[in-house]
Each structure stands twice: as C-alpha cells, then as structure tokens.
Design a protein around this motif. Sequence first.
Motif, mmCIF file in Angstrom:
data_model
loop_
_atom_site.group_PDB
_atom_site.id
_atom_site.type_symbol
_atom_site.label_atom_id
_atom_site.label_comp_id
_atom_site.label_asym_id
_atom_site.label_seq_id
_atom_site.Cartn_x
_atom_site.Cartn_y
_atom_site.Cartn_z
ATOM 1 N N SER A 172 32.203 28.066 10.369
ATOM 2 C CA SER A 172 31.100 28.559 11.191
ATOM 3 C C SER A 172 31.465 28.604 12.665
ATOM 4 N N ARG A 187 26.616 31.551 4.025
ATOM 5 C CA ARG A 187 26.125 32.006 5.330
ATOM 6 C C ARG A 187 26.979 31.495 6.477
ATOM 7 N N TYR A 188 27.720 30.385 6.250
ATOM 8 C CA TYR A 188 28.567 29.891 7.339
ATOM 9 C C TYR A 188 29.651 30.903 7.704
ATOM 10 N N TYR A 189 30.081 31.710 6.734
ATOM 11 C CA TYR A 189 31.069 32.743 7.058
ATOM 12 C C TYR A 189 30.465 33.796 7.991
ATOM 13 N N ILE A 219 27.915 33.254 10.083
ATOM 14 C CA ILE A 219 27.689 32.649 11.395
ATOM 15 C C ILE A 219 29.001 32.597 12.176
ATOM 16 N N GLY A 220 30.078 32.219 11.488
ATOM 17 C CA GLY A 220 31.368 32.114 12.170
ATOM 18 C C GLY A 220 31.911 33.468 12.587
ATOM 19 N N GLU A 277 27.788 35.469 15.183
ATOM 20 C CA GLU A 277 26.565 34.669 15.220
ATOM 21 C C GLU A 277 25.327 35.523 15.478
ATOM 22 N N ALA A 279 24.443 37.468 12.527
ATOM 23 C CA ALA A 279 23.897 36.574 11.507
ATOM 24 C C ALA A 279 22.411 36.351 11.755
ATOM 25 N N VAL A 283 20.260 30.491 12.127
ATOM 26 C CA VAL A 283 21.535 29.993 12.623
ATOM 27 C C VAL A 283 21.452 28.555 13.135
ATOM 28 N N LYS A 287 23.479 25.301 11.667
ATOM 29 C CA LYS A 287 24.477 24.576 12.467
ATOM 30 C C LYS A 287 24.212 23.077 12.420
ATOM 31 N N ALA A 304 25.394 21.703 9.248
ATOM 32 C CA ALA A 304 26.852 21.577 9.153
ATOM 33 C C ALA A 304 27.337 20.293 9.817
ATOM 34 N N GLY A 353 36.479 31.010 13.931
ATOM 35 C CA GLY A 353 35.462 31.006 12.880
ATOM 36 C C GLY A 353 35.549 32.171 11.918
#
Lengths: 315, 488
Positions: free
Chosen positions: A62, A187-189, A191-192, A195, A198, A205, A209, A212, A259
Amino acid sequence: MQLKERLQDRVFSLAASILILCIIMTFIFPTQFPTVENFSQLLLNLSIDTIVAVGMMILLISGMFDLSVGSIVAFSGGLAGYLMYYHDVNFIIAILAGLSGSLLIGFVNGWLIAIAGINPMIQTLAMMGIVRGLALMLSGAGIQNFPYNFIYIGQSKLFGLQAPVWYMIFIVLLFSFLVNRTVFFRRYYFIGGNERAAKLSGIQVEKMKIAAFVLSASLAGIAGILLSSRLGAALATSGRGLELRVITAVILGGASLSGGFGKIFGALLGALFMALINNLLIIGRVSGYWQEIILGLVLIVAVGLDQWLIRKMEK
Amino acid sequence: MLRLNNISKYFTGVKALQNVTLHFEKGIIHALCGENGAGKSTLMNIIMGIHQPDEGIILWNEQPVEIRNVQTAHQMGISIVYQERSLVDSLSIAENIYPVQTPVVKVGLIDFQLLFRQAQQLLNELGLTNLSPMTLVKKLSTAQKQMIEIAKAIAKTPSLLILDEPTASLTHSETEILFRILKNLKEKGVGIIYISHRMSELQKISDIISVLKDGKFVATIDSKTPAQEIVRLMVGRDLESVKKSTNVQMEIKLEVENIQGKGFRNISFKLLKGEILGFAGLQGSGRSAMARSLFGDEKITGGKILKDGKVLHLNHPSEAIDHGIVYLPEDRKAEGLFLHLSISENIFSAQLKKGFYNAAIADDVTLKLCKLFSIRTTTVRQHLRKLSGGNQQKVMLAKWLAQEPEIIIVNEPTHGIDISSKEEIYQLLKYMTAEGKSILLISSELPELLFLSDRIAVMHEKEIIGILSREEATEERIAALASGINAH
C-alpha cells in the motif's frame, strides 16, 4: 509466460536463486549443509523475521512502511514478561496484554499517518524510539524465569520443526490466501498504485491504512511473544535492527517502495534467501562482518537487475 | 532546417516508424497529426535524441547530424513542450524557466536579481504580465502552468520549437494567447512543430499539416484542406457519425437544490432519466468541484441533493457508488487508473462487495466488457500502462458501467484521445442513455458538448449562469455565457 516475464516475477526468480544456492551449497558442504538440524535451525532463525515481514509486505504494497516493528517486538515480549514476572499474571492474559499493546501502537501509528497526515517515515521513526524506551522501562536488564506454559509456546516441537516455524508457515499461508483472494486485502494494491484513484473508486483509504498498521504491529507483537518464549527471556534489546532487515527481505521479495507491488510469498522467500546467505557464511567460516556487506550487495544487484530487465523489456 | 530522411524505428518487432521523410522549415508552423500509436511520439523522441533511429538520416541545416541525447538537441536549438509537466512545484516561476541556464555571479552563486529580471522580461513578451516571476509554481492554475511550460521552452531561444498537445488544459482565451505567441515566434523565423488532436485548432494555427498513420507518412497537405478530408487521411476511412438523437424520459433522476461547497455555489438543476446534461465553462469555473461533491469526494456545505426524490448525504465516494452515482475524473492517470495493474483488476477496483476475489470470473467479465467496449488488447491481463489513451478511457467507462450505475458523471471524457476512440466513446455514452442511464457531461470542447448534450448548463465564477436547450445552444452563445457576458 515467456522467460523474460518470468524473470521479472520476483517470486519465481527468487525461488530459482534459492534452489540454485541450495544445490551449490550441497556440493560444497555435503556434510554440513543438507542436514535436518541445519535446516531446522535455519528456519527457526528466519521465523521471527518472516512473521514481521508479512505485515511489512502489506504495508509496502500500500506504499507505506513501519520502522517501529523492531521496537514492538521488544515491547510486546517485555510487557508480557513484566506482567508474568512481577505481577504473577496468568500467561494467557499476559500474552493478550502484549498483543493488545502492540495493536494499540499500530492504531496510533495508522491514525496519525492516515488521518493527521504525518509522513509514515517520520511517524514510525518517532514511534520506534518511543516504544524502545517503553520496552527498556518494562524489561530493564532483562526478565527471566517465565512459567512453563509460556516457554512451551516457543520451544515445543512438531515433526522435528520448532513451534515458531509452524506459526510462520501458518501466517504466511493465511495471509497469502487473504491477499490473493479477498476483495479487502486486494484493495491495498489499488491504494499503493494510485491512492487518489483508489478513493475515487469508493475505497475507504484512511480506514484501510489504519488497518494495515494495526495488522503489521500485531504481527510484530506475535513475533515478540514468540521470541521471548523461545529465548525464555524478555530483552529490551531484542528486535534491534529488525525493521531494516525485514524491509530488505520484503524488497528482495519483490515489493517496491513506491507501492502497488509484492506478494506475501515474496516476503518469505526474501527472508529465506537472506538466511541462506547467512548460513553459507557461517558454514564457510567467513567473518561475520562480511554478512552485512554481502547482503547490501545482494540487494543492490537484485533491484538493479530488475531495473535493467524493465528497461530491456521496454526497448 | 530539419530534414528527416527515410527514418525507421523498431521496438521489439513492432515497426513504430517506417521510412518517414519529413522536412521542417524556418518560420513555418508545421502541424503533425495522426491517431494515437501513429508514431508521433516516437518521431518527437527521435528529434529530441531520446531514441536513435534504426534507419535513415537526420539533416540539420543541410548537415547530417546524430542527436545522441536531449542535451545535444538543446544545443542544436531544438526545444520541446511535452504533454506531461516538467515543473517543480516548490520553486518559483523564474527558477523553473531557467533550470540549467541560471545566471550566476562570479563565485558561482545564483544571481537572483538578474534571474527574476530575465524571467519578468520573458513573461511580458508572452503577455503574462499578471504573473510575478517570484510566484511559486504550486500556486498556479493548470493552464498557467502550461503557459510557464511554454515559457521554459522559449527561454532556450530555440530555432525549432515542438509543442505536444499544448492546448489540452487551456481554455479558449488562453489558447488565443498561445496562438498569438506562436505567430510571433513564427515571424521571428522560428520553426514550429505543432501536435494536436483538435482539428479546428490545427487548421487555425498551422501553415501545413502532415499526417502519420501506423508509423507511415501519409501526406503533407495545406491547412485549408477540409477537416473531413484530414480525418479520412488519419483514420483511413470515413467516420460514421452518431445520429443526433435523444433518449430523454420524463422522470427526474437527480435534483440539485442550491448546493454550495468549496469552489461552487447556488447550483440548482434537474437531471432526467436518459438525459445528457452538458456542463460548459472555463477552467476553475467550478464544474469539477461541483462534480466531486456530487460524488461525495468533497462535502457540500449547503443545499440538497435528491435522487429519485430522496435526499442524499454523501460523505465518501463509496456512498455515492452505493446510490448508483459514478464519476470519471478528468485526469485519467492521476485520479482514475491503476497503471501498474491489469485491465481486469482495474475494472474490479470499484467492486464494493466484500468477500472473495475470483480472478477467473473477473477475467471472464472483463473479456465480455472488452468486446462490448471494443477495447483493443491481446489479453485482459495486459497492464493499463501499455494501452493507448483511448483504450484506457474505455477501460474506465467499462469499470463504472460494470457497477450498473444510474447516474454517470464524466469529466473531459475525450481529453487527449484520438479521433476514432473519441467517436467510440460518444457512441458508448449514447448507448448508456438508451439503457436509461443519465449523464452529466463536463467538457471544454464545445463541439462535443453541442453534439452530445440534450441541454447545456454554462458555469461562470462558481455559479450556473444559464441552462440552454439543444435548440438555443450555439458555440457563440456558450462562449459568451462562459466568459460572463449574459446575452439575453
């Protein structure tokens, strides 16, 4: 997939390198390297790092990282040890206290980064110092003499492998499944990678975060409990330098600091690769000073090779 | 001045350029057009020394040359304004204009007085008198940044200036200023290469037009050639136009009452089922800010949004998506796409339902969408980075359509997209209204607005200054309203 594309997949290229390294070492050190004891010890050594690396991998996917994990390892073991030794608290409650403490630290990190907008590097660097201080206060010169039940967690064996190895395998398999197959972790992919996009795709987001950081700190907390159980002692200095070692493993495993990339298996393979090099140097009786130098070189070569391949692909 | 003779360039088996011969002369504005992938960018990269040609010769002032890198190109006097920004936000305008040729005093320190004086002089020449060279670039609007980008290129006093889609973020009046600057340079004998997708502009500013198609040179023609003919050369066929038709049904989908927020105020309108409501206005007139609030990205500070008669309180885009409202942002790369991920992952990025992700099903759905949207790709696992702008935009449309929305807000849907993709996007938008979906269309291209919209709302200074029916709307009327002249 073509060979070139395969080579770009770090999980593949790293697994291949590990295999080649193992074969070479088997030929050079046939009596020392391919033994059950050596492998069991090798896996035990990398288990703590790998558990922390799983959380770090999710953060790097992320586009963030956490420098405070090393301190959290010392803190969680220290808090559990402190409660058991000085206050005769039941070992289960002591463990839960250590884990909740770590979780809280992760939440504070996540909240200040996602909501208050502090840069992850600065926030977790500060937290690294704060939590190390707390760990020193809790365990001072070190706490020993833990109840048998607590020691059992980290020192028991199953099929010849020590307990921390099994915890590591379970955590890697679990998170590998979750990250590959659940909408939440995928979804972390996003966001990274982007952002802003996303958020405009309806992803929460900020909450993601915080989650995470909580996850990464909790895994560090678990690692801390396992480490102090295995050593039979809570040391204020444990986990020192672990954060950078773990970030190195994760980057070797295919994550990018900007990310959007990385796989959970990459974290395991990165840590395994580092442990193998370490093992090679010990068996080969090379001075310990070389270890850091060689790992630094390996990191540069791996990332440099990637860049070279990307450029080659584009041409 | 610059002669490219029989230039060819190959990228891993793909012929990006084949035997292209083009001559660029002093004091002539030479337009270059072609669809995305026609080879324009490769050609420019060769002129700038970023790529080396595999075959062919480059002559500069009759001398054969080898342009090994960008520095060489600059030394020869070739300067380029890219589509992408190259400015540093945290530095002043003056420092941005002179990043390399910064004037220094004896000991090597920057001579700021001289630097600011030089920059001011250049800004004056360009008619940007309202800007101070000491202003930080981050305080400028997108359009102003674009003008500084051009100033930076001119500061090198080039003898050949290349502009790649320079007007993409400029408004009508700013485009006029740019054209004046270009004509000025032309009179001074500077050669200009002008790349654009906007047919009307090409014809207005350029002297001659060269067309590229599939990496090959097609023709160099007079700029007075009718647009239809140029398009035919670019596309290789006549474009079938979408019929001007309407799918409006008498059912109010969205009603906005007096909403206000950061960057807009007093906005009221009704959107009918199957309607395309266009939004015209200058950059910063509040169109995008309003759109973001309707999507829950920013909060409204007053007024009401009603969908199907029910009041909506939107705090986050996910809530808008839940209510069937989706938004295609203006800046595809920065706000819309995940360039490092595949087509199918991009399409499923807006999936709100929690649970397990099944790549096989996702690929299947994506494959169907790719067919429906005629997204040209070899595999749905293709990374978005490798698609053309038009295909990327279609992926965005497909992503939102997969959410079964009722209201689609599109912001500059054809920004920087080649003509045939444009046409396809128009057809898709029309197709959506036929399915009963309503569309809010924000666009700075008036022909596009006039062509697609059932009604056009014109914004000026954060408010709606008028809503024109299809019969009332003309380019002149919209332009007048947008600049604040209320012509009753």
